[in-house]
Every structure is written in C-alpha cells, then in structure tokens.
Design a protein around this motif. Structure first.
Motif, mmCIF file in Angstrom:
data_model
loop_
_atom_site.group_PDB
_atom_site.id
_atom_site.type_symbol
_atom_site.label_atom_id
_atom_site.label_comp_id
_atom_site.label_asym_id
_atom_site.label_seq_id
_atom_site.Cartn_x
_atom_site.Cartn_y
_atom_site.Cartn_z
ATOM 1 N N CYS A 503 39.270 23.719 108.662
ATOM 2 C CA CYS A 503 38.298 24.308 107.725
ATOM 3 C C CYS A 503 37.459 25.346 108.471
ATOM 4 C CB CYS A 503 37.397 23.239 107.129
ATOM 5 S SG CYS A 503 36.193 23.895 105.944
ATOM 6 N N VAL A 504 37.410 26.556 107.919
ATOM 7 C CA VAL A 504 36.580 27.630 108.463
ATOM 8 C C VAL A 504 35.481 27.942 107.446
ATOM 9 C CG1 VAL A 504 36.497 30.002 109.287
ATOM 10 C CG2 VAL A 504 38.531 28.600 109.731
ATOM 11 N N GLU A 505 34.207 27.794 107.853
ATOM 12 C CA GLU A 505 33.083 28.035 106.958
ATOM 13 C C GLU A 505 32.137 29.060 107.602
ATOM 14 O OE1 GLU A 505 31.532 24.187 105.129
ATOM 15 O OE2 GLU A 505 32.550 23.501 106.960
ATOM 16 N N VAL A 506 31.536 29.897 106.757
ATOM 17 C CA VAL A 506 30.568 30.893 107.229
ATOM 18 C C VAL A 506 29.354 30.841 106.312
ATOM 19 C CG1 VAL A 506 30.182 33.293 107.892
ATOM 20 C CG2 VAL A 506 32.510 32.372 107.891
ATOM 21 N N HIS A 507 28.164 30.788 106.892
ATOM 22 C CA HIS A 507 26.938 30.838 106.088
ATOM 23 C C HIS A 507 25.824 31.512 106.890
ATOM 24 C CE1 HIS A 507 26.038 27.266 108.514
ATOM 25 N NE2 HIS A 507 24.756 27.500 108.242
ATOM 26 N N ARG A 508 24.814 31.926 106.170
ATOM 27 C CA ARG A 508 23.693 32.647 106.768
ATOM 28 C C ARG A 508 22.412 31.828 106.637
ATOM 29 N NH1 ARG A 508 21.748 38.862 105.304
ATOM 30 N NH2 ARG A 508 19.962 38.932 106.719
ATOM 31 N N GLU A 509 21.591 31.808 107.691
ATOM 32 C CA GLU A 509 20.270 31.167 107.676
ATOM 33 C C GLU A 509 19.255 32.190 108.176
ATOM 34 O OE1 GLU A 509 20.359 27.652 110.022
ATOM 35 O OE2 GLU A 509 21.939 26.681 108.827
#
Length: 596
Positions: A503-509
C-alpha cells in the motif's frame, strides 16, 4: 616620500592628535555642561520647591474648606429631607425641629429660613422677620434658585440684609439656597430653603495660613468675585488690587505670572462643588532657599564634575586600546573558524586599515570554502542521480522475457499492457535529466513498476495507491518510491506463502508531505531496520534495481535538508512500514531552482 607619509585623513586620526582633541573637547564640554546644569538646576529646584510646597498647602486647605462646605450641605439635606419634605405645614409647625438643627450648628450657621415662591417667610430660626419693604423675589439669588432647582447655590460674602435683627452690629454671611417642595394639605408647591453661613467660621480656616516669606492665600468664585483675601478691606476700599481677572481663567496647577511689576509663582486648586478657587501667591523676591539642600547640591555637582573628569581620562585611554582589543577578538573568532564574524574596523587609521585587510582575507577564504562545498555537493548529487537512474539489467531482461513469453502464448493484451507500463516507466526514469518531479509523476512511475512486477510474479501480491488531488502538484524526488517498493517485493514477499499486499499512501499535514509504503511481508528486526539507514551500506537483491534504501535517504536529505528523510518501522512476521518526510512545496515554485 609620498608613499611613507600618511594621507590627510590619516594625520587627523593619529593617536597624538586624537588624544589632544578628545581631552580638550571633553574638558570644555564638562566645564560648560557643569555651569549650565548648575544654573538650571538651582532655578528649577527653587521653582519646584515653591510649587510643591504651595500645592501641598492648597491641598490641605482645600480639604478643610471642602469638608466645611459639605457639612453645611449635609445640614441642608437634613433640613429638607428630614424636616420639610415629611411635614404638612398647614397642619404642623416645623419650627422646633429647625431650632434643634440650628442649635447644633449655630457656631457656623447664622439663620435657617423657609420662603414660599411668592417671597413669603414661612419659617425662620432664630425668630426673625423680613426687613420692611424688601421684596426677596427681586433678588438675583431668589430667581436663580427657582430656575435651577437641582443645584445648591452659594453667594459671595455679604452683610446680612434680609432679616431684621436685634443686634446693632453687621453680620457677614455666605448664603446657601436650594429649591424645595412644600406640602400644604393635599397640594405641594415650590419654596426656597435659605441657610446663612457665618463668614467668620470660613475665615478662621483661611486666615492663619502662612506661605513662607511674603506669600499669601486668597479665594475667588468662578465668576471672579472675591471670597477671601488677607487684605480684603484694602481691596474693598480700592487701596490695593489683586490679579483676579487673570486668575479666573486659571485651571488647577502652577503658573508663573508678572503682576505689579514683579514675577510671582501662583498655584491654583478648585474647591469641590462650589467651583471656587483657592490661590497661593509667592513673589519671586520672597522665594525661600533651603541652605542644606543647596549645600548638598553643590557637593553633588563637585562630585559629578570629578567623576566626569575621571571618566573622560578613562575614555581617552580606552579610545586607544579598545579598538586593538576588539580587532584581536575578531581575529580570534576567525581563527576559531567563524568566517562570518564582523571584523572590527574602528579606531585610528592604522587599525581601520588592518581591520579592512583582515576582513577582506576572511571574505576570500569564505568564498573559496563555499566554492569547495558547492563543488562537493554538486558531485554528490551527480553520483546519487547517476546511481538512482541505473536500472539493473536483470530487471530489464526478466521483463523482456515475460513480454516474449506473452506474445508467444498469444496474450497480446497482457503484452501490450506490460510494454506500455515499461515505456512509461522509462519515460519517467529519464524525465529529461530532472531530479525533482511532481508527486503525480512519481506515483505514476511506481504504479508502472508495480504493474510490471505484479505480472512477473503472476499476481503473487496486490497493491493500492492512495493520494488526494491536493498533493499531486507538490514536489517529489524522482525514483524515490521504486527502491522502497522493490525492497518490499524482493525482501518482504518473495518467500511468503500467502498473498502479499503493498500500500502506497500520500497525505499532507500543513507544510509537511508524508509518503507511507507498507507491506505485510516477512518484516525484520529493529536492528535490521536501523541498519538500512546506518553507516553500513545495505546490499540490495541482485534481481532488484541495485539501489540501496540508505542512498534514497541521503538523496532526500541532500536535496531538501537534514530535517527530512526516511523512517522505517518493522517487526518480524508483521510487515514493514516506511514513511517518507518531505516539505509540502508546489512543483512550480521549485522547478526554476532545479533548472538553475
């Protein structure tokens, strides 16, 4: 000869010339300053002493007068609210109650009377009657009282002229009046309460006040009528004058005025409800000098003068030595490696010249060191980029073998799919030589890679890629995800019995960008995970791309800074999670920088 002689500017700033100039200027400045300060301070001290003393006396007298008047006003309230307002004059007399109040205050009160609005005397204590032929309705105070019913009204001092008296002497009074409501049966009407205040009781408060040599105190109304003056009779008879016209315009505070050909200090204080003004006057020729304070002041000035001279000599010697000490401090800082330190360039010509030379030398050294660092960093980037762009021949050969096998087995659609994925994979791998690409392209690259590997391993694992549209145009490092996914396949799932998941996930904080690559493979110990990023180079599988995880981490730090990089969490038989930390920056903002 011209080369050995200093310039005009150098001669002016020579050590001998500096000592002469600074000493002369300092001595003259101290003498001049001392004389001016002494003169101004003596004058100011006298003025402030008089003002402070007069203000203190006025404050004390003001409190006494205010307390006295408030006592009379409270008596007025007692007569009105305690006697008149609660009584029906048609049914019951109030003379006895008024007499009781009068007896308790007769030292300061001359008369208490109640008048109707027609001017008729209703009650008077002590017993009295209006003077024959006097129509009080024509008096100014009578009309003012009925027009302004909410106020208490004070007159200026005058001889009591309203009532007939058995005494032959004149009585000086100040009259207080107020409008009241008088009850007659079921009806009410306006009337006037009148209280005559004995002027002598107020005069006693003021007449014993002394304000030093030739100083005196007087009081006026807000209209400029004289209420009290120590020489009131002389003023009344015209033998003396007072500056009342100017005093009417004064507010509370201290003033200097010239009157009668002499300067004098005047302090003003308003008296409570009445608006009257207390004024103290001190002629300039009567200003007192406090000898003790003046002696102390002279001692202080002499001590200050000596201190200034000591400080001046200290400054002159320090003016020569301190620049050398500061320059030495700068040189020590440069010697310690701080090439950004500001080199001192003050003092005489020779020291300034030496400081400039040292500063230029430090600047040249810094430039050379920066060039070396830049060259080294560029070399490291080139080495990492070259390594990162290399693809292991085994991966390419195996992929081509699969394509050939699919074509021979007439699996054209699968062959087209893997050829398309391989083409896109190489297109992004090249990226026209760029190292910084968008998150969208980096995810597309790893998606093509996973598609190829999934077909190679005959669907032995599944994968998911999750990323919101808000991160697609942010910056990413090219070929950053592939080595991590490759490790997950070859080291995590190659020997698994069941189906693998990647699983490859990308998110911004906020200003941070996070990638998360997780698998359910065999995992590793904490020591093995730490070793991937440690000093010891990790050797990847020969069937992979040949790119180590450590290289990916170093490459991220090289491009984005030491605050960014990889984080690895893993447990045996539980799988591995790799987190990538990058700054959240738009690709359009960094494209030009990389191009440069």
């Amino acid at each position: 000869m011209g080369q050995n002689m200093p310039t005009g500017r150098g001669r002016k700033n020579s050590i001998r010339y500096m000592i002469f100039i600074y000493f002369t200027v300092s001595a003259l400045a101290v003498i001049l300053l001392t004389g001016v300060v002494l003169y101004l301070q003596m004058s100011r001290q006298l003025t402030l002493a008089v003002q402070d003393e007069n203000q203190a006396v006025l404050g004390q007298i003001n409190r006494s007068v205010d307390s006295y008047l408030r006592t009379i006003m409270k008596l007025s309230d007692s007569v009105y609210y305690g006697v008149i307002k609660n009584a029906d004059l048609s049914a019951e007399p109030v003379n006895s109650q008024l007499t009781l109040l009068y007896d308790n205050n007769k030292d300061s009160i001359a008369n208490i009377a109640l008048l109707s609005k027609e001017g008729e005397l209703l009650e008077a204590v002590p017993a009295a009657r209006l003077k024959t032929g006097l129509d009080v309705t024509q008096e100014e105070w009578f009309d003012n009282t009925l027009r302004r019913t909410d106020n208490l009204h004070f007159t200026t001092p005058h001889v009591q002229y309203i009532f007939d008296s058995n005494e032959n002497q004149y009585r000086w009074v100040i009259t207080l009046t107020r409008a009241v409501e008088i009850t007659h049966g079921t009806s009410t009407e306006q009337g006037i309460l009148l209280i005559d205040i004995r002027y002598g009781s107020l005069e006693q408060i003021l007449e014993n006040i002394t304000l030093g040599n030739q100083g005196y105190l007087y009081m006026i109304s807000n209209d400029g009528e004289l209420i009290y003056h120590p020489k009131m009779q002389l003023i009344e008879t015209g033998q003396m004058e007072e500056n009342i016209a100017t005093a009417v315009g004064y507010r509370d505070g201290s003033y200097q005025e010239r009157y009668g050909g002499e300067r004098r200090e005047v302090s003003v204080k308003s008296v409570g409800y009445t608006g009257w003004k207390l004024l103290s006057v001190t002629p300039e020729k009567g200003l007192p000098l406090n000898n003790l304070k003046m002696r102390l002041f002279v001692v202080f000035v002499v001590a200050a003068f000596l201190l200034v001279l000591v400080l001046t000599n200290t400054f002159i010697s320090s003016r020569i030595t301190i620049p050398i000490q500061k320059l030495e401090k700068s040189v020590n800082a440069i010697e310690a490696g701080d090439l950004d330190t500001e080199v001192y360039m003050g003092g005489s010509y020779e020291i300034r010249h030496l400081g400039r030379s040292i500063g230029d030398m430090a600047g040249r050294i810094k430039t050379l060191m920066e060039d070396i660092v830049t060259e080294h960093e560029s070399k490291r980037k080139s080495e990492f980029d070259t390594l990162q762009s290399q693809i292991n021949p085994h991966f390419l050969y195996n992929t081509l073998d699969i394509i050939v096998w699919m074509i021979e087995n007439e699996q054209k659609q699968e062959a087209v799919k893997i050829v398309t994925a391989l083409a896109r994979f190489f297109r992004i791998s090249l990226s026209k030589g760029k190292s910084i690409i968008t998150v969208r392209d980096e995810l597309e690259h790893v998606r093509n890679y996973l598609t190829i590997q999934q077909m190679r391993f005959k669907n032995k694992f599944t994968y998911t890629i999750e990323a919101g549209e808000d991160v697609m145009e942010l910056v990413s490092l090219k070929l950053m995800l592939q080595p991590l996914v490759e490790n997950a396949i070859y080291h995590g799932m190659e020997f698994m019995d069941g189906d693998g998941e990647i699983c490859v996930e990308v998110h911004r904080e906020d200003d941070e960008l996070w990638f998360r690559i997780s698998d359910n493979g065999l995992g590793m110990t904490a020591e093995q995970a730490a070793g991937l990023l440690g000093e010891k180079h990790h050797v990847s599988s020969k069937r992979g791309s040949g790119i180590g995880v450590k290289n990916v981490n170093e490459r991220i730090k090289l491009y984005f800074g030491e605050d960014y990089g990889l984080q690895i969490q893993s447990e045996p038989d539980e799988g591995t999670v790799v987190r990538i930390h990058l700054p959240a920056k738009l690709y359009t903002e960094t494209e030009q920088k990389e191009r440069i």
